[in-house]
Design a protein around this motif. Structure first.
Motif, PDB file in Angstrom:
ATOM      1  N   GLU A  88       0.768  -1.314   0.009  1.00  0.00           N
ATOM      2  CA  GLU A  88      -0.010   0.338   0.174  1.00  0.00           C
ATOM      3  C   GLU A  88       0.894   1.110  -0.158  1.00  0.00           C
ATOM      4  O   GLU A  88       1.880   1.441   0.783  1.00  0.00           O
ATOM      5  CB  GLU A  88      -0.826   0.073   1.130  1.00  0.00           C
ATOM      6  N   ASP A 139      -9.848   0.915   7.949  1.00  0.00           N
ATOM      7  CA  ASP A 139      -9.508   2.679   7.598  1.00  0.00           C
ATOM      8  C   ASP A 139     -10.564   3.180   8.655  1.00  0.00           C
ATOM      9  O   ASP A 139     -10.342   4.384   9.059  1.00  0.00           O
ATOM     10  CB  ASP A 139     -10.002   2.752   6.227  1.00  0.00           C
ATOM     11  N   HIS A 180      -5.122   0.469  -2.407  1.00  0.00           N
ATOM     12  CA  HIS A 180      -5.909  -0.667  -1.875  1.00  0.00           C
ATOM     13  C   HIS A 180      -5.201  -1.699  -3.116  1.00  0.00           C
ATOM     14  O   HIS A 180      -5.939  -1.890  -4.010  1.00  0.00           O
ATOM     15  CB  HIS A 180      -7.156  -0.716  -1.734  1.00  0.00           C
ATOM     16  N   PRO A 181      -4.142  -2.419  -2.704  1.00  0.00           N
ATOM     17  CA  PRO A 181      -3.738  -3.375  -3.834  1.00  0.00           C
ATOM     18  C   PRO A 181      -4.651  -4.624  -3.939  1.00  0.00           C
ATOM     19  O   PRO A 181      -4.920  -5.112  -3.028  1.00  0.00           O
ATOM     20  CB  PRO A 181      -2.274  -4.025  -3.121  1.00  0.00           C
ATOM     21  N   GLN A 198       1.356  -4.865   2.861  1.00  0.00           N
ATOM     22  CA  GLN A 198       0.490  -5.342   1.611  1.00  0.00           C
ATOM     23  C   GLN A 198      -0.756  -5.049   1.915  1.00  0.00           C
ATOM     24  O   GLN A 198      -1.590  -4.792   1.140  1.00  0.00           O
ATOM     25  CB  GLN A 198       0.838  -6.666   1.145  1.00  0.00           C
ATOM     26  N   ASN A 199      -1.264  -4.857   3.283  1.00  0.00           N
ATOM     27  CA  ASN A 199      -2.566  -4.387   3.460  1.00  0.00           C
ATOM     28  C   ASN A 199      -2.828  -3.445   4.755  1.00  0.00           C
ATOM     29  O   ASN A 199      -3.795  -3.164   5.105  1.00  0.00           O
ATOM     30  CB  ASN A 199      -3.350  -5.802   3.842  1.00  0.00           C
ATOM     31  N   ARG A 200      -1.722  -2.797   4.990  1.00  0.00           N
ATOM     32  CA  ARG A 200      -1.954  -1.918   6.037  1.00  0.00           C
ATOM     33  C   ARG A 200      -0.731  -0.795   5.772  1.00  0.00           C
ATOM     34  O   ARG A 200       0.029  -0.777   4.861  1.00  0.00           O
ATOM     35  CB  ARG A 200      -1.084  -2.535   7.349  1.00  0.00           C
ATOM     36  N   PHE A 201      -1.189   0.733   6.305  1.00  0.00           N
ATOM     37  CA  PHE A 201      -0.230   1.587   6.197  1.00  0.00           C
ATOM     38  C   PHE A 201      -0.255   2.673   7.231  1.00  0.00           C
ATOM     39  O   PHE A 201      -1.236   2.656   8.038  1.00  0.00           O
ATOM     40  CB  PHE A 201      -0.530   2.386   4.790  1.00  0.00           C
ATOM     41  N   GLU A 202       0.704   3.194   7.609  1.00  0.00           N
ATOM     42  CA  GLU A 202       0.781   4.180   8.485  1.00  0.00           C
ATOM     43  C   GLU A 202       1.656   5.376   8.298  1.00  0.00           C
ATOM     44  O   GLU A 202       2.749   4.909   7.602  1.00  0.00           O
ATOM     45  CB  GLU A 202       1.041   3.726  10.009  1.00  0.00           C
ATOM     46  N   PHE A 203       1.618   6.536   8.621  1.00  0.00           N
ATOM     47  CA  PHE A 203       2.442   7.602   8.379  1.00  0.00           C
ATOM     48  C   PHE A 203       3.561   7.658   9.551  1.00  0.00           C
ATOM     49  O   PHE A 203       3.248   7.158  10.746  1.00  0.00           O
ATOM     50  CB  PHE A 203       1.867   8.939   8.649  1.00  0.00           C
ATOM     51  N   PHE A 223      -5.952  12.921   2.864  1.00  0.00           N
ATOM     52  CA  PHE A 223      -4.700  11.867   2.701  1.00  0.00           C
ATOM     53  C   PHE A 223      -5.271  10.973   1.635  1.00  0.00           C
ATOM     54  O   PHE A 223      -6.243  10.692   1.131  1.00  0.00           O
ATOM     55  CB  PHE A 223      -4.630  11.161   4.007  1.00  0.00           C
ATOM     56  N   HIS A 233      -4.477   6.725  -0.022  1.00  0.00           N
ATOM     57  CA  HIS A 233      -3.712   5.484   0.101  1.00  0.00           C
ATOM     58  C   HIS A 233      -4.227   4.483  -0.929  1.00  0.00           C
ATOM     59  O   HIS A 233      -5.175   4.718  -1.545  1.00  0.00           O
ATOM     60  CB  HIS A 233      -3.569   4.881   1.393  1.00  0.00           C
ATOM     61  N   HIS A 287      -7.867  -4.772  -4.335  1.00  0.00           N
ATOM     62  CA  HIS A 287      -8.959  -4.571  -3.383  1.00  0.00           C
ATOM     63  C   HIS A 287      -9.746  -3.404  -3.932  1.00  0.00           C
ATOM     64  O   HIS A 287      -8.941  -2.371  -4.516  1.00  0.00           O
ATOM     65  CB  HIS A 287      -8.420  -4.421  -1.824  1.00  0.00           C
TER      66      HIS A 287
END
Lengths: 94, 158
Positions: free
Chosen positions: B23, B106, B95-96, B64-69, B91, B93, B98
């Protein structure tokens, strides 16, 4: 007379501060500054604090360049001329 | 509603493709304008994206399924933006593999109403649909907002 501490208001929260970009407050600690800020702008309070009065987990507060989590949280002392930044934690995923 | 130029949307899509299958994430910088006389609960803000700031995905455990700054990087982008007269208005982001819809995760991690959350789907390494959302006032759900990416700001300003 205590000199002011400047709190920078993120865009998303200006709806609750009469569109002001920054608010000058007085206070001896980060907690006092935040209490003054939300006392002056009560609609702001639920966006920063939980109903039982704790800072929301996604709210990061920086005193100048320091995250207050590492400097004593809300008891971190402030001095005249300091600035406080409110930065939301941003995370998610599919 | 969220408005951005096709060029800026292309930069976000390129970022999403570059970071696939992870992501990607970033910040939308620009201006937020209240729309007078909006009905209560209706979309009462127009957000205009004037620049995008790609961010490092600091969620190294499961990118691959999470993000954070990184919060400090976020603070710096917010400051540099302010010096240029640009505000953090939302913001983005990806969704690979998905759909471009906010997940429960989210929602649980959303901060405030009044920000745009732009999500780009990436299917088999190619950027697909993009949708933008705003958090409801009571934080209970996301509301899809109008996304207008057809007008070049450069052209409009000329």
């Amino acid at each position: 007379m205590v000199m002011a501490v400047t709190v920078h208001i993120p865009t998303a929260l200006r709806a609750y501060t009469d569109r002001r970009e920054s608010v000058e407050t007085e206070g001896g600690s980060v907690g006092e500054v935040l209490q003054q800020l939300t006392a002056a702008h009560p609609p702001l309070r639920p966006h920063l604090f939980t109903p039982d009065g704790r800072l929301r987990s996604f709210v990061n507060i920086y005193l100048n360049d320091e995250d207050i989590r590492y400097t004593g949280r809300e008891s971190t002392p402030v001095k005249p001329g300091d600035s406080l930044s409110i930065v939301p934690a941003v995370a998610g995923g599919r | 509603m969220l408005r951005l130029s096709p060029q800026l949307l292309d930069r976000i899509r390129a970022h999403a493709e570059r970071d696939y299958p992870h992501e990607c994430c970033g910040i939308l910088l620009g201006r937020s304008e209240p729309v007078a006389e909006a009905a209560p609960g209706a979309d009462d803000t127009r957000r205009l994206v004037l620049d995008v700031a790609p961010m490092r995905n600091a969620h190294t455990a499961s990118p691959q399924n999470r993000f954070e700054f990184d919060p400090r990087e976020h603070l710096q982008v917010q400051r540099r933006g302010r010096e240029r007269g640009l505000e953090v208005i939302g913001f983005y982001h990806s969704h690979p593999d998905h759909p471009a819809r906010p997940s429960i995760f989210d929602l649980e991690n959303a901060s405030w109403p009044g920000l745009s959350y732009l999500i780009v789907a990436v299917a088999q390494a190619r950027a697909a649909a993009a949708n933008s959302f705003e958090l409801a006032g009571d934080r209970s759900h996301f509301i899809q907002e109008e996304l207008e990416a057809g007008v070049s700001q450069e052209g409009a300003a000329a």
